[in-house]
Scaffold this active site. Structure first.
Site, PDB file in Angstrom:
ATOM      1  N   GLU A 157      14.543 -17.569   7.777  1.00 57.74           N
ATOM      2  CA  GLU A 157      15.133 -17.424   9.116  1.00 57.74           C
ATOM      3  C   GLU A 157      15.260 -18.734   9.894  1.00 57.74           C
ATOM      4  OE1 GLU A 157      12.914 -14.241  10.957  1.00 57.74           O
ATOM      5  OE2 GLU A 157      13.304 -12.887   9.296  1.00 57.74           O
ATOM      6  N   GLU A 262      15.038  -7.398   1.815  1.00 54.37           N
ATOM      7  CA  GLU A 262      14.266  -6.588   2.769  1.00 54.37           C
ATOM      8  C   GLU A 262      15.112  -5.391   3.202  1.00 54.37           C
ATOM      9  OE1 GLU A 262      12.700  -8.993   5.991  1.00 54.37           O
ATOM     10  OE2 GLU A 262      12.257 -10.663   4.645  1.00 54.37           O
TER      11      GLU A 262
HETATM   12  O1  G3I Z   1      -2.631  -8.278  12.472  1.00 55.84           O
HETATM   13  C1  G3I Z   1      -2.576  -7.328  13.520  1.00 55.84           C
HETATM   14  C2  G3I Z   1      -3.737  -6.377  13.398  1.00 55.84           C
HETATM   15  O2  G3I Z   1      -4.923  -7.118  13.584  1.00 55.84           O
HETATM   16  C3  G3I Z   1      -3.591  -5.270  14.435  1.00 55.84           C
HETATM   17  O3  G3I Z   1      -4.611  -4.323  14.240  1.00 55.84           O
HETATM   18  C4  G3I Z   1      -2.243  -4.577  14.281  1.00 55.84           C
HETATM   19  C5  G3I Z   1      -2.019  -3.523  15.356  1.00 55.84           C
HETATM   20  O4  G3I Z   1      -0.666  -3.324  15.627  1.00 55.84           O
HETATM   21  O5  G3I Z   1      -1.237  -5.540  14.414  1.00 55.84           O
HETATM   22  C6  G3I Z   1      -1.297  -6.507  13.389  1.00 55.84           C
HETATM   23  O6  G3I Z   1      -0.231  -7.386  13.457  1.00 55.84           O
HETATM   24  C7  G3I Z   1       1.015  -6.834  13.123  1.00 55.84           C
HETATM   25  C8  G3I Z   1       1.510  -7.471  11.834  1.00 55.84           C
HETATM   26  O7  G3I Z   1       2.812  -7.013  11.559  1.00 55.84           O
HETATM   27  C9  G3I Z   1       0.633  -7.173  10.634  1.00 55.84           C
HETATM   28  O8  G3I Z   1       0.554  -5.818  10.389  1.00 55.84           O
HETATM   29  C10 G3I Z   1       1.982  -7.114  14.268  1.00 55.84           C
HETATM   30  O9  G3I Z   1       1.603  -6.397  15.412  1.00 55.84           O
HETATM   31  C11 G3I Z   1       3.385  -6.755  13.886  1.00 55.84           C
HETATM   32  O10 G3I Z   1       4.291  -7.231  14.864  1.00 55.84           O
HETATM   33  C12 G3I Z   1       3.740  -7.395  12.557  1.00 55.84           C
HETATM   34  O11 G3I Z   1       5.043  -6.992  12.240  1.00 55.84           O
HETATM   35  C13 G3I Z   1       5.587  -7.561  11.073  1.00 55.84           C
HETATM   36  C14 G3I Z   1       6.737  -8.488  11.434  1.00 55.84           C
HETATM   37  O12 G3I Z   1       7.359  -8.949  10.254  1.00 55.84           O
HETATM   38  C15 G3I Z   1       6.246  -9.677  12.236  1.00 55.84           C
HETATM   39  O13 G3I Z   1       7.250 -10.590  12.428  1.00 55.84           O
HETATM   40  C16 G3I Z   1       6.101  -6.395  10.238  1.00 55.84           C
HETATM   41  O14 G3I Z   1       4.990  -5.629   9.761  1.00 55.84           O
HETATM   42  C17 G3I Z   1       6.912  -6.929   9.055  1.00 55.84           C
HETATM   43  O15 G3I Z   1       7.565  -5.845   8.429  1.00 55.84           O
HETATM   44  C18 G3I Z   1       7.954  -7.912   9.543  1.00 55.84           C
HETATM   45  O16 G3I Z   1       8.639  -8.408   8.429  1.00 55.84           O
HETATM   46  C19 G3I Z   1       9.706  -9.315   8.719  1.00 55.84           C
HETATM   47  C20 G3I Z   1       9.802 -10.266   7.546  1.00 55.84           C
HETATM   48  O17 G3I Z   1       8.552 -10.884   7.311  1.00 55.84           O
HETATM   49  C21 G3I Z   1      10.889 -11.305   7.774  1.00 55.84           C
HETATM   50  N1  G3I Z   1      12.144 -10.668   8.063  1.00 55.84           N
HETATM   51  C22 G3I Z   1      12.147  -9.687   9.153  1.00 55.84           C
HETATM   52  C23 G3I Z   1      11.076  -8.630   8.893  1.00 55.84           C
HETATM   53  C24 G3I Z   1      11.086  -7.595   9.976  1.00 55.84           C
HETATM   54  O18 G3I Z   1      10.736  -8.154  11.216  1.00 55.84           O
END
Ligand code: G3I
Length: 370
Positions: A157, A262
């Site tokens: 990205e 993805e």
């Molecule tokens: O690590 C914390 C954890 O400690 C807490 O308990 C939990 C509660 O919500 O949150 C956890 O963090 C989350 C993290 O994923 C790990 O699970 C974040 O809130 C959440 O925002 C994060 O979202 C991820 C996102 O990337 C972040 O940018 C999504 O799961 C993941 O599917 C998404 O993947 C991205 C690709 O890497 C790149 N392309 C876009 C795609 C979708 O955004």
């Protein structure tokens, strides 16, 4: 179950797909993995629980249906390299072991990304210091899994929607050179792993032109870049199949592989015509934006199945150019799209429902190989 049954019957009628009853799940016979083995890898993204194998039925399903895996979160720098001199490999070791045990194509996601970036790296303001941080990050991680990780998203990205380079922590400190540097360090460390540039909205004209330029710039320096990853966070009505096809061809024409990295298809309204996967945007949940809190109506199941079928038809048409098609998760229950761009919605973007049963969308993809 009633809904699923009528959905499949409706799908059969509308699409001519040869499925008999709702419980005649071809998942019990041939999985996607085997059905597509002569075309391209079909993959899924693993979350923490998947990697820890907390649910044995789910682990078995993943092993049966998918020939490739991507780590949804655990290999991002904030988790893997949380401090300058601290690397955490516990989860990534388990991730790679899962892939090896299941004889899978193992993908690394992601080395250089502005989001979920370790705070210590984000705070660097000096170009030399940032280059050193990037180099040791890339070299340490790629070396650790040398010969075991088959491909990497080296940079994720880096582009704005207009095709210009995003003003990330890397761009701000080093400038556009950081891209070629990242690919060079990765290639030097493991010359046999495939190196990808990965992004969302790569079907959009301006961003596509930016991605083509980005790849050409790296190639013109004699640095190895093996592929473009089109994330494929798509919607039920967009992008068009023509845009998807044109984009695959544009990237393949660069002489690199194309991976769909993805894939998921949102069926929910897109507030304010929001597109893509920019996670800095969020909206208040409300009824209009969350129309199917209990179940997806049959008409939409059919529409989703048709959409997936159309998408996979174009993938199959260009299977000589496509290395891998990876879904961004296994079941609707844990999809990131339940929380983006509106928190707490109920979305249905994947092939397996909340009970891990294959949906009509699954059957529609499998049917293309019958
Ligand atoms: O690590 C914390 C954890 O400690 C807490 O308990 C939990 C509660 O919500 O949150 C956890 O963090 C989350 C993290 O994923 C790990 O699970 C974040 O809130 C959440 O925002 C994060 O979202 C991820 C996102 O990337 C972040 O940018 C999504 O799961 C993941 O599917 C998404 O993947 C991205 C690709 O890497 C790149 N392309 C876009 C795609 C979708 O955004």
């Amino acid at each position: 179950m009633k809904i699923l049954k009528s959905t499949l019957i409706a799908t059969t009628l509308l699409m001519g797909i040869s499925c008999k009853t709702s419980n005649n799940h071809k998942a019990q016979e041939t999985g996607l993995r085997d059905a597509y083995k002569n075309s391209f890898h079909v993959g899924t993204a693993l979350n923490r629980d998947d990697i820890l194998q907390t649910d044995s039925l789910r682990s078995a399903l993943i092993g049966k249906e998918f020939s490739s895996i991507t780590a949804e979160n655990i290999m991002k720098s904030m988790f893997m390299h949380p401090e300058k001199d601290v690397y955490q490999f516990d989860m990534s070791d388990k991730y790679v072991e899962f892939g090896e045990k299941n004889n899978m194509f193992i993908h690394g996601h992601t080395l250089i990304w502005h989001s979920q970036l370790a705070p210590w790296m984000r705070s660097i303001s000096d170009s030399t210091e940032m280059a050193q941080a990037m180099e040791s990050h890339i070299k340490t991680i790629v070396e650790k899994y040398k010969g075991r990780i088959n491909s990497w998203d080296v940079v994720n990205e880096a582009l704005n929607e207009d095709g210009t380079l995003r003003n990330s922590a890397f761009y701000k400190t080093i400038g556009s050179e950081y891209l070629a540097m990242a690919f060079k360090w990765a290639a030097e460390t493991d010359p046999n792993t495939d190196l990808y540039y990965n992004d969302y909205n790569l079907t959009n004209k301006a961003k596509r032109a930016g991605a083509v330029k980005l790849v050409k710039d790296i190639q013109s320096k004699g640095i190895k870049i093996d592929g473009v990853g089109m994330q494929g966070h798509w919607h039920i009505d967009s992008p068009s199949i023509e845009e998807i096809e044109e984009s695959i061809l544009d990237y393949a024409n660069l002489g690199v592989k194309v991976a769909i990295t993805e894939l998921d298809v949102s069926v929910l309204p897109n507030p304010w015509n929001l597109v893509g996967a920019e996670i800095s945007q969020n909206f208040e949940n409300n009824k209009k934006l969350n129309p199917y809190p209990e179940a997806l109506p049959d008409s939409m199941q059919v529409k989703l199945a048709k959409r997936y079928s159309d998408i996979f038809k174009v993938f199959l048409k260009h299977q000589d150019k496509i290395s891998r098609v990876t879904f961004w998760g296994t079941s609707d229950k844990e999809s990131w799209l339940n929380d983006f761009p509106v928190r707490g919605r109920t979305n249905y973007p994947l092939l397996f429902d909340r009970e891990l049963k294959p949906k009509a969308a699954y059957d529609s993809i499998l049917a293309l190989k019958k």
